[in-house]
Motif scaffolding. Sequence first.
Motif, short mmCIF file in Angstrom:
data_model
loop_
_atom_site.label_atom_id
_atom_site.label_comp_id
_atom_site.label_asym_id
_atom_site.label_seq_id
_atom_site.Cartn_x
_atom_site.Cartn_y
_atom_site.Cartn_z
N SER A 214 4.42 2.50 -8.21
CA SER A 214 3.52 3.36 -7.43
C SER A 214 3.79 3.14 -5.95
O SER A 214 4.17 2.05 -5.53
CB SER A 214 2.05 3.05 -7.75
OG SER A 214 1.72 1.73 -7.35
N CYS A 215 3.62 4.20 -5.17
CA CYS A 215 3.92 4.15 -3.75
C CYS A 215 2.91 4.97 -2.95
O CYS A 215 2.42 5.99 -3.43
CB CYS A 215 5.32 4.71 -3.46
SG CYS A 215 6.61 4.12 -4.53
N ILE A 216 2.63 4.52 -1.73
CA ILE A 216 1.87 5.30 -0.76
C ILE A 216 2.64 5.27 0.55
O ILE A 216 2.85 4.21 1.14
CB ILE A 216 0.45 4.73 -0.56
CG1 ILE A 216 -0.35 4.81 -1.87
CG2 ILE A 216 -0.27 5.48 0.56
CD1 ILE A 216 -1.71 4.15 -1.78
N ASN A 217 3.13 6.44 0.96
CA ASN A 217 3.80 6.64 2.24
C ASN A 217 4.94 5.63 2.47
O ASN A 217 5.10 5.06 3.56
CB ASN A 217 2.79 6.54 3.39
CG ASN A 217 3.27 7.32 4.63
OD1 ASN A 217 4.22 8.09 4.56
ND2 ASN A 217 2.59 7.09 5.75
N ALA A 218 5.75 5.41 1.43
CA ALA A 218 6.89 4.50 1.51
C ALA A 218 8.17 5.31 1.55
O ALA A 218 8.40 6.16 0.70
CB ALA A 218 6.90 3.56 0.31
N HIS A 219 9.02 5.08 2.54
CA HIS A 219 10.23 5.84 2.75
C HIS A 219 11.45 4.94 2.55
O HIS A 219 11.52 3.86 3.11
CB HIS A 219 10.27 6.40 4.18
CG HIS A 219 9.09 7.25 4.53
ND1 HIS A 219 9.18 8.60 4.72
CD2 HIS A 219 7.77 6.92 4.70
CE1 HIS A 219 7.97 9.08 5.01
NE2 HIS A 219 7.11 8.08 5.01
N GLY A 220 12.42 5.41 1.80
CA GLY A 220 13.61 4.60 1.59
C GLY A 220 14.43 5.13 0.43
O GLY A 220 14.48 6.33 0.18
N ARG A 221 15.07 4.22 -0.31
CA ARG A 221 15.91 4.63 -1.42
C ARG A 221 15.94 3.54 -2.48
O ARG A 221 15.66 2.36 -2.19
CB ARG A 221 17.34 4.93 -0.95
CG ARG A 221 18.03 3.80 -0.24
CD ARG A 221 19.25 4.28 0.55
NE ARG A 221 19.86 3.19 1.29
CZ ARG A 221 20.97 2.56 0.92
NH1 ARG A 221 21.59 2.91 -0.19
NH2 ARG A 221 21.48 1.59 1.64
N TYR A 222 16.26 3.95 -3.70
CA TYR A 222 16.43 2.95 -4.74
C TYR A 222 17.66 3.28 -5.56
O TYR A 222 18.08 4.42 -5.69
CB TYR A 222 15.19 2.80 -5.62
CG TYR A 222 14.91 3.91 -6.60
CD1 TYR A 222 15.46 3.87 -7.88
CD2 TYR A 222 14.08 4.97 -6.27
CE1 TYR A 222 15.19 4.88 -8.79
CE2 TYR A 222 13.80 5.98 -7.17
CZ TYR A 222 14.37 5.93 -8.44
OH TYR A 222 14.10 6.91 -9.34
#
Length: 609
Positions: A240-248
């Motif tokens: 789960s995420c809230i306002n998380a920016h990036g990559r996996y």
Amino acid sequence: MQLNQNFVKNVGNGFQIGGKIIAPRKLSDWRGHDISRWLSFRNINGLIVDGNGTIDGRGVIWWKSAKDATGIPTVSCIFLASISNLHIIAPETSHNTDGIDISSSSHVQIRNCFIGTGDDCVAINSGCSNISISGVVCGPGHEEFLLSVGSLGKGGADAQVQDIRVEHCIFNGTLNGARIKTWQKSAVNLSGISFMGFRGTSLSNDAIKLSCSKSVGCTNILLDHINIKSAVRGTTVYSSCINAHGRYMDSFPKDWNHSFRLVLWLLILRSSRVFSQLINVMDYGAVGDGMTDDSQAFMKAWIVVCGARSSMPVLNVPTGRKFLLKPSQFGGPCNSPNVHFQVGGTIVGPSKLSDWRGHDISRWLSFRNVNGLIVDGNGLIDGQGAIWWKSAEEGKPRPLALGFSSCNNLKLSGLTHINSPRSHISIDSCTNITITNLHIIAPKTSPNTDGLDISSSSNVQIQDCYIGTGDDCIAINSGCNNINISGVDCGPGHGISVGSLGEGGAMAEVEDIRVENCTFNGTQNGARIKTWQESAVKLSDISFMGFRGTSLSDDAINLSCSKSVGCTNILLDHINITSAVPGEIVYSSCINAHGRCIDSIPKVDCLLP
């Protein structure tokens, strides 16, 4: 108790704990004292706290206070630099017993620790930057056992955390795996946070939880090679995420929340690169019962791994299985710049000499021409060497257990190696090698069972290993340079040796060897240089520092160099080796060794200028 700069100056900035330190056992003993912390160090640069002792905070008298919202003492360190090989333990029901709390600190390295408590294994708080965490085993527990960034921004406070790198960690029944915790209405700025090479199990369904500030968010988050499953059989885990920016990349569980920017990155990246593959030897015919020959299954899996074009293909040897392998060579070069050989189970050698017929008996398992190789895990490699040890008395050849030849950028960590027929691990003609947290064990009567043999190799780092065998813990041979060894616990065995070199008058050269902060327990010697006297062996810039322990022989320090060439620029500094036999005295001996000695027991007055 607060220890300040003036106190530690008197003891040389070293705080060495061999015994046990315990806190008060009654709350009444705390009256009149600051209950925010029990032991603390303040304003002390260059401090070293180490040893094999125990610090017991006796927290059980305080844990009920957590429910009553009263103060609990903690152990807190500010401006940490290097933390390695700690064991931090508390019951899983103990309240708020974080393992390591870091605040307002930078350039911190945490390596090869076991942490199982009632809260976060490692908590990273406001003001932190450039934090590197690797090789941490975290859990098990029913409360919160995890690696966390936060909790940050309570009451709307500003906070900033950046450049956090967490890799190659294991979770055993933790509440979560990777977690970022911020208060949603805060202005917390988090950036450059990487979680890589995680594996293990989570007690909650929310295995990866990235909760960032709604107004600022988190930027440049990376999740790579994550494999976290449920600790409850048959249950699915999520992220789960809230306002998380990036990559996996190559993550389980995957994130399918389309409001999370990682998904957009993933779709873009999939068009331009191939992701990692997990190759399980069981899928290629391995049985794993310890009796069936699984050699061909391993070779089939290796061909797929070595031929893969993903970023880091993984050959997985699963836990709970025992795999019998006859002599096997894993050859390269491979297509991927990095190859991962992950051992969770047990690999055993043949139990009968007849099983070796028709095979090369110089080595059992070997890797050749494989660059970027990682061999790690929490598994076991058993060479079944007892069937060979009698051959040593008869002068017959015997195989080494595990060999690496022409493998650059090699990493070995975590495994236990036992009972090799001859040397346990051989490194030959390799560059840029990192070896950490290995356990290498054989009976003290087993002949020539060196722990690590290194030849013709450079830029080697060996850290935080336990080696107890029938010969040298580590042997450094001809053609080696820039070898750094630290934190090795050696014994039984013959110590850490440079050589033997120059047999038959052969030329050899070794330089830039640094061995420090190692412990010897009943070894034949401590520091040793071995050369044949009539040879032309050149040895230079060899340092033995911070040695302590016991020696079985009177000759605790033996520096035997070539009579014609000799050894130059030898340094012995802060050596303390006593006899393993009560009442006996130990000595040092030298032949044509040039250098200097600082603060050594025994005295080394045989060094030439």
